[in-house]
Design a protein around this motif. Structure first.
Motif, PDB file in Angstrom:
ATOM      1  N   LEU A  49       2.336  23.018  -7.634  1.00 35.24           N
ATOM      2  CA  LEU A  49       3.478  22.502  -6.897  1.00 35.24           C
ATOM      3  C   LEU A  49       3.335  22.748  -5.398  1.00 35.24           C
ATOM      4  CD1 LEU A  49       6.246  21.224  -6.783  1.00 35.24           C
ATOM      5  CD2 LEU A  49       7.243  23.440  -7.334  1.00 35.24           C
ATOM      6  N   ILE A  50       2.961  23.959  -5.005  1.00 37.58           N
ATOM      7  CA  ILE A  50       2.877  24.284  -3.582  1.00 37.58           C
ATOM      8  C   ILE A  50       1.832  23.416  -2.891  1.00 37.58           C
ATOM      9  CG2 ILE A  50       2.287  26.088  -1.927  1.00 37.58           C
ATOM     10  CD1 ILE A  50       3.442  28.119  -3.845  1.00 37.58           C
ATOM     11  N   LEU A  51       0.696  23.248  -3.552  1.00 41.39           N
ATOM     12  CA  LEU A  51      -0.370  22.413  -2.985  1.00 41.39           C
ATOM     13  C   LEU A  51       0.083  20.972  -2.861  1.00 41.39           C
ATOM     14  CD1 LEU A  51      -3.283  22.436  -1.995  1.00 41.39           C
ATOM     15  CD2 LEU A  51      -4.024  22.041  -4.353  1.00 41.39           C
ATOM     16  N   SER A  52       0.752  20.465  -3.897  1.00 40.55           N
ATOM     17  CA  SER A  52       1.227  19.084  -3.880  1.00 40.55           C
ATOM     18  C   SER A  52       2.234  18.866  -2.764  1.00 40.55           C
ATOM     19  CB  SER A  52       1.847  18.755  -5.241  1.00 40.55           C
ATOM     20  OG  SER A  52       2.319  17.430  -5.273  1.00 40.55           O
ATOM     21  N   LEU A  53       3.178  19.802  -2.627  1.00 44.88           N
ATOM     22  CA  LEU A  53       4.197  19.681  -1.580  1.00 44.88           C
ATOM     23  C   LEU A  53       3.587  19.817  -0.189  1.00 44.88           C
ATOM     24  CD1 LEU A  53       7.162  21.702  -3.154  1.00 44.88           C
ATOM     25  CD2 LEU A  53       6.963  19.214  -2.910  1.00 44.88           C
ATOM     26  N   SER A  54       2.558  20.652  -0.052  1.00 49.19           N
ATOM     27  CA  SER A  54       1.920  20.838   1.259  1.00 49.19           C
ATOM     28  C   SER A  54       1.228  19.561   1.719  1.00 49.19           C
ATOM     29  CB  SER A  54       0.907  21.985   1.185  1.00 49.19           C
ATOM     30  OG  SER A  54       1.542  23.203   0.840  1.00 49.19           O
TER      31      SER A  54
ATOM     32  N   LEU B 288      -5.738  13.364  -5.400  1.00 49.90           N
ATOM     33  CA  LEU B 288      -6.664  13.006  -6.476  1.00 49.90           C
ATOM     34  C   LEU B 288      -7.978  13.771  -6.360  1.00 49.90           C
ATOM     35  CD1 LEU B 288      -6.073   9.141  -6.508  1.00 49.90           C
ATOM     36  CD2 LEU B 288      -5.311  10.763  -8.247  1.00 49.90           C
ATOM     37  N   LEU B 289      -8.469  13.933  -5.124  1.00 53.38           N
ATOM     38  CA  LEU B 289      -9.754  14.592  -4.925  1.00 53.38           C
ATOM     39  C   LEU B 289      -9.729  16.066  -5.306  1.00 53.38           C
ATOM     40  CD1 LEU B 289     -10.920  13.020  -1.519  1.00 53.38           C
ATOM     41  CD2 LEU B 289     -11.884  12.599  -3.793  1.00 53.38           C
ATOM     42  N   ILE B 290      -8.606  16.735  -5.048  1.00 53.36           N
ATOM     43  CA  ILE B 290      -8.552  18.180  -5.315  1.00 53.36           C
ATOM     44  C   ILE B 290      -7.950  18.487  -6.677  1.00 53.36           C
ATOM     45  CG2 ILE B 290      -8.390  18.697  -2.857  1.00 53.36           C
ATOM     46  CD1 ILE B 290      -5.458  19.267  -3.203  1.00 53.36           C
ATOM     47  N   GLY B 291      -7.633  17.451  -7.452  1.00 55.08           N
ATOM     48  CA  GLY B 291      -7.211  17.672  -8.820  1.00 55.08           C
ATOM     49  C   GLY B 291      -5.734  17.933  -9.033  1.00 55.08           C
ATOM     50  N   VAL B 292      -4.892  17.683  -8.015  1.00 58.91           N
ATOM     51  CA  VAL B 292      -3.458  17.784  -8.254  1.00 58.91           C
ATOM     52  C   VAL B 292      -3.039  16.806  -9.340  1.00 58.91           C
ATOM     53  CG1 VAL B 292      -1.173  17.375  -7.233  1.00 58.91           C
ATOM     54  CG2 VAL B 292      -2.906  18.636  -5.957  1.00 58.91           C
ATOM     55  N   LEU B 293      -3.695  15.665  -9.346  1.00 56.66           N
ATOM     56  CA  LEU B 293      -3.437  14.634 -10.343  1.00 56.66           C
ATOM     57  C   LEU B 293      -4.774  14.076 -10.817  1.00 56.66           C
ATOM     58  CD1 LEU B 293      -1.079  12.908 -11.614  1.00 56.66           C
ATOM     59  CD2 LEU B 293      -1.519  11.254  -9.817  1.00 56.66           C
TER      60      LEU B 293
ATOM     61  N   ILE C   8       0.833  -1.202   0.000  1.00 63.05           N
ATOM     62  CA  ILE C   8       0.000   0.000   0.000  1.00 63.05           C
ATOM     63  C   ILE C   8       0.865   1.249   0.000  1.00 63.05           C
ATOM     64  CG2 ILE C   8      -1.812   1.243   1.222  1.00 63.05           C
ATOM     65  CD1 ILE C   8      -2.635  -1.477   0.017  1.00 63.05           C
ATOM     66  N   THR C   9       1.940   1.234   0.773  1.00 63.22           N
ATOM     67  CA  THR C   9       2.830   2.392   0.840  1.00 63.22           C
ATOM     68  C   THR C   9       3.490   2.653  -0.498  1.00 63.22           C
ATOM     69  OG1 THR C   9       3.268   1.922   3.180  1.00 63.22           O
ATOM     70  CG2 THR C   9       4.802   3.401   2.057  1.00 63.22           C
ATOM     71  N   VAL C  10       3.969   1.600  -1.154  1.00 60.24           N
ATOM     72  CA  VAL C  10       4.603   1.764  -2.463  1.00 60.24           C
ATOM     73  C   VAL C  10       3.612   2.358  -3.461  1.00 60.24           C
ATOM     74  CG1 VAL C  10       5.552   0.522  -4.445  1.00 60.24           C
ATOM     75  CG2 VAL C  10       6.335  -0.033  -2.137  1.00 60.24           C
ATOM     76  N   ALA C  11       2.384   1.862  -3.470  1.00 57.64           N
ATOM     77  CA  ALA C  11       1.369   2.384  -4.393  1.00 57.64           C
ATOM     78  C   ALA C  11       1.089   3.860  -4.128  1.00 57.64           C
ATOM     79  CB  ALA C  11       0.082   1.565  -4.274  1.00 57.64           C
ATOM     80  N   ALA C  12       0.985   4.232  -2.852  1.00 61.26           N
ATOM     81  CA  ALA C  12       0.717   5.633  -2.509  1.00 61.26           C
ATOM     82  C   ALA C  12       1.871   6.538  -2.922  1.00 61.26           C
ATOM     83  CB  ALA C  12       0.462   5.753  -1.005  1.00 61.26           C
ATOM     84  N   VAL C  13       3.093   6.070  -2.707  1.00 59.71           N
ATOM     85  CA  VAL C  13       4.268   6.868  -3.096  1.00 59.71           C
ATOM     86  C   VAL C  13       4.315   7.067  -4.603  1.00 59.71           C
ATOM     87  CG1 VAL C  13       6.800   6.862  -3.188  1.00 59.71           C
ATOM     88  CG2 VAL C  13       5.624   6.246  -1.073  1.00 59.71           C
ATOM     89  N   LEU C  14       3.945   6.053  -5.363  1.00 58.81           N
ATOM     90  CA  LEU C  14       3.934   6.175  -6.814  1.00 58.81           C
ATOM     91  C   LEU C  14       2.929   7.231  -7.270  1.00 58.81           C
ATOM     92  CD1 LEU C  14       4.145   2.402  -7.814  1.00 58.81           C
ATOM     93  CD2 LEU C  14       5.925   4.119  -8.115  1.00 58.81           C
ATOM     94  N   VAL C  15       1.766   7.277  -6.629  1.00 61.56           N
ATOM     95  CA  VAL C  15       0.762   8.291  -6.974  1.00 61.56           C
ATOM     96  C   VAL C  15       1.269   9.683  -6.619  1.00 61.56           C
ATOM     97  CG1 VAL C  15      -1.567   9.131  -6.479  1.00 61.56           C
ATOM     98  CG2 VAL C  15      -1.155   6.681  -6.744  1.00 61.56           C
ATOM     99  N   LEU C  16       1.838   9.841  -5.433  1.00 58.80           N
ATOM    100  CA  LEU C  16       2.352  11.142  -5.027  1.00 58.80           C
ATOM    101  C   LEU C  16       3.494  11.593  -5.933  1.00 58.80           C
ATOM    102  CD1 LEU C  16       2.325  10.656  -1.149  1.00 58.80           C
ATOM    103  CD2 LEU C  16       0.852  12.170  -2.475  1.00 58.80           C
ATOM    104  N   SER C  17       4.338  10.650  -6.330  1.00 57.10           N
ATOM    105  CA  SER C  17       5.447  10.988  -7.220  1.00 57.10           C
ATOM    106  C   SER C  17       4.947  11.482  -8.570  1.00 57.10           C
ATOM    107  CB  SER C  17       6.360   9.761  -7.426  1.00 57.10           C
ATOM    108  OG  SER C  17       6.955   9.372  -6.215  1.00 57.10           O
ATOM    109  N   ARG C  18       3.902  10.850  -9.094  1.00 49.03           N
ATOM    110  CA  ARG C  18       3.339  11.307 -10.357  1.00 49.03           C
ATOM    111  C   ARG C  18       2.743  12.708 -10.196  1.00 49.03           C
ATOM    112  NH1 ARG C  18       1.567   8.719 -14.998  1.00 49.03           N
ATOM    113  NH2 ARG C  18       3.263   7.254 -14.470  1.00 49.03           N
ATOM    114  N   GLY C  19       2.195  12.981  -9.031  1.00 54.10           N
ATOM    115  CA  GLY C  19       1.690  14.328  -8.767  1.00 54.10           C
ATOM    116  C   GLY C  19       2.791  15.365  -8.848  1.00 54.10           C
TER     117      GLY C  19
END
Length: 617
Positions: free
Chosen positions: A423-428, A456-461, A64-75
């Protein structure tokens, strides 16, 4: 005695399964996720893994952690981060040492806060553009960049899957996992030492393959871009371009159709060909003969180009009657160079199987592999990870199709492939997840999954890209290999291996056995996926620690570091494979830099591990 016999039989079966699995990984005929799934199902059928627990690995916190990190990285990739980085990197000038310092240093930092393959994907186009602008062979930049991404992944929990796996395994056996920055003291020391070695010495050990940085040199399209005329007697007359392709049984790309001095891009031309039409296409001698014999098309003149970029112009050509023909403007043709990622849906598939034109609106113009343009028919090429493709299509279709296909643009061709900058929203969001982990408010899997969901909900990705970001083969690999790794432990197989190592090292200090574990794990990670190496070596490390009656932590840290240092082959890590084509490397090029870098990592990490995580701690 009967119980011992049963245990021995179980461990023997586990060794057989693992032996076949490792052999299949090394052979490479089948993708590693299919091999891992076969190993899991085989273990279930042999009674090594309970059927009810067969798929428990897919819900494991590490997966689960690996999957979440992959999504955040794509963001991060979509947030505009690469633009900010590129603007700064392009200011370093022409000195190769400075270019390496900035590029490799940047990927080290990025790999600490996001997936290391994602960090490399961000900087690969920047490195290619830098090489082209300064006429630097990319082979001098890309291998150091890939190795830097591996080094940076050592710094934090989320930098690389082995760290996540080892942390989760520690929670299973010791009741507490490693925190976000538990890896930092050792990881930072190793990363800095590796960075210094690469920038000062290591780049000299990479092959210097001149000319790879130029698209014109890579594809040599000027020698193949030609005009063909449709005559009254041509079989092509009255056919659409698709019917022409069906007639030829080939995927020769028509870049443009010229009719009455008006040029229309090939992908946008849907009418029937008429006598007098001029086709601008990319074809070699064999294709030209095929076009002449099967379609009755005749060459007007070879076109001369100064550049293969989207601003290129075709030179004047003359008709068969000797009248001047107006120049064919290719400025409207969107051409993009891409590299096939290791997780691409294109791998082992052909243009026809992918329906590249119909489904994605893209034309394949040329393919380069290992730094050389492939001369075989495009329809016969089965794509491999690391292949470089020259594609044509509409700008919007290119932007939409490349992420779906699993391709990474190599150079800036004025294509906006990202979403609006957030970027700022994603990093926050990411920072909030890290704080929750550090304060023990939420476990890593929950905190990072929450961050991914909010993104995903707020549209960063976009949601579709979020699913695309999850590397299916890696998730299947982890989900399947975790129960197999547990079977290695429960069957007593890990204990048997540990006993053999204990017996071998009984006359030596514990640190010698620890070094042997490091080398064994490092070698294993160069022939199989690093996550699989961590899964298999973790129970052996714990058995060794218990056998010596010392702390688990230094043994687990050794596995975490060594499993992430696959510097010897292009198949040990996705980052290595990703630069294989763009750098024009061969299989045997990697060890020349990778072996001394591995020695540096071993020399720095071992004393650091024992200092931070003492054996008697």
């Amino acid at each position: 005695m009967a119980i011992e016999d049963v245990g021995l039989a179980s461990s023997t079966l586990v060794f057989m399964v693992l032996g076949l699995t490792l052999g299949a990984f090394i052979w490479g005929r089948f993708r590693y996720d299919l091999v891992a799934l076969a190993a899991l199902l085989g273990s279930v059928m042999l009674g090594l893994v309970p059927a009810d627990d067969a798929f428990m690995g897919f819900g494991h916190p590490a997966v689960i952690t690996v999957a979440a990190v992959l999504v955040l990285s794509r963001g991060f990739e979509r947030s505009g981060l690469v633009d900010i980085i590129a603007d700064q990197i392009f200011k370093v000038g022409e000195r190769l040492v400075l270019q390496l310092l900035v590029l490799v240093g940047t990927v080290v930092v990025l790999s600490g806060i996001m997936n290391n393959v994602g960090a490399l994907a961000l900087l690969l186009p920047v490195a290619m553009r830098l090489a082209r602008e300064h006429n630097t062979p990319p082979s001098l930049l890309l291998m150091p960049l890939a190795f830097g991404s591996l080094l940076g992944g050592l710094i934090t929990l989320i930098g690389t899957p082995p760290n996540i796996i080892i942390s989760s395994y520690r929670a299973d056996v010791a009741g507490d996992n490693f925190s976000m920055f538990s890896f930092a003291p050792v990881g930072i020391a190793v990363a800095l030492a590796g960075l210094a070695f690469i920038v000062l010495v290591g780049w000299r050990l990479t092959p210097k393959r001149s000319g790879q940085a130029s698209a014109a040199d890579m594809f040599d399209t000027a020698n193949y871009l030609v005009e063909l005329k449709v005559n009254e007697a041509s079989k092509a007359k009255g056919l659409t371009l698709q019917q022409l392709r069906d007639e030829l049984e080939d995927t020769i790309p028509v870049l443009a159709v010229v009719r009455d001095d008006d040029r229309q891009a090939g992908y946008a031309f849907h009418g029937m060909l008429q006598a007098g039409d001029i086709l601008l296409l990319e074809a070699g001698p064999e294709e030209l003969k095929l076009l002449e014999d099967k379609a009755g098309l005749s060459a007007v003149a070879e076109l001369e180009e100064d550049d293969t970029d989207t601003d290129s112009k075709a030179a004047d050509a003359s008709t068969e009657e000797g009248e001047a023909h107006p120049p064919v403007d290719t400025a409207g043709l969107q051409l993009v160079e891409v590299v096939v990622r290791t997780d691409s849906m294109m791998i082992n598939r052909s243009v026809r199987q992918l329906r590249l034109n119909h489904q994605f609106g893209l034309h394949l113009v040329a393919v380069a592999r290992d730094g050389t343009r492939l001369k075989q028919r495009l329809r016969d090429i089965r794509f491999k990870a690391g292949d470089i493709l020259l594609l044509q299509g509409e700008e919007n279709e290119i932007a939409e199709s490349l992420p779906t296909l699993g391709c990474l643009p190599l150079a800036n061709r004025d294509l906006n492939l990202g979403q609006p900058r957030k970027l700022i929203l994603s990093l926050s969001i990411f920072a909030a997840a890290i704080v929750a982990m550090l304060l023990d408010i939420l476990p890593a899997a929950v905190a990072l999954s929450t961050a991914a969901l909010i993104s995903l909900l707020i549209g960063v990705l976009p949601l579709r890209e979020g699913y695309q970001a999850i590397d299916g083969p890696v998730i299947v690999l982890l989900g399947a290999m975790i129960p197999v790794g547990e079977a290695l432990e429960t069957s007593g197989g890990a204990a048997l291996i540990a006993e053999a190592l204990l017996s071998w090292g009984s006359d030596w200090p514990v640190v010698v056995t620890l070094g042997g574990l490091f080398i064994l794990s490092m070698l294993l990670s160069n022939v199989i996926n690093n996550a699989a190496a961590a899964v298999l070596m973790a129970p052996i490390a714990v058995s060794l620690a218990n056998g010596f009656d010392v702390s688990l932590d230094p043994f687990l840290m050794v596995v975490a570091v060594s499993a992430s240092c696959a510097f010897l082959t292009p198949i040990g890590h996705q980052s290595n494979t990703l630069v294989l084509g763009p750098g024009g490397y061969r299989f045997g090029d990697y060890w020349k830099l990778g072996l001394p870098l591995s020695i540096v990592v071993l020399a720095v990490s071992m004393p650091m591990i024992l200092w931070v995580w003492p054996l008697t701690g």
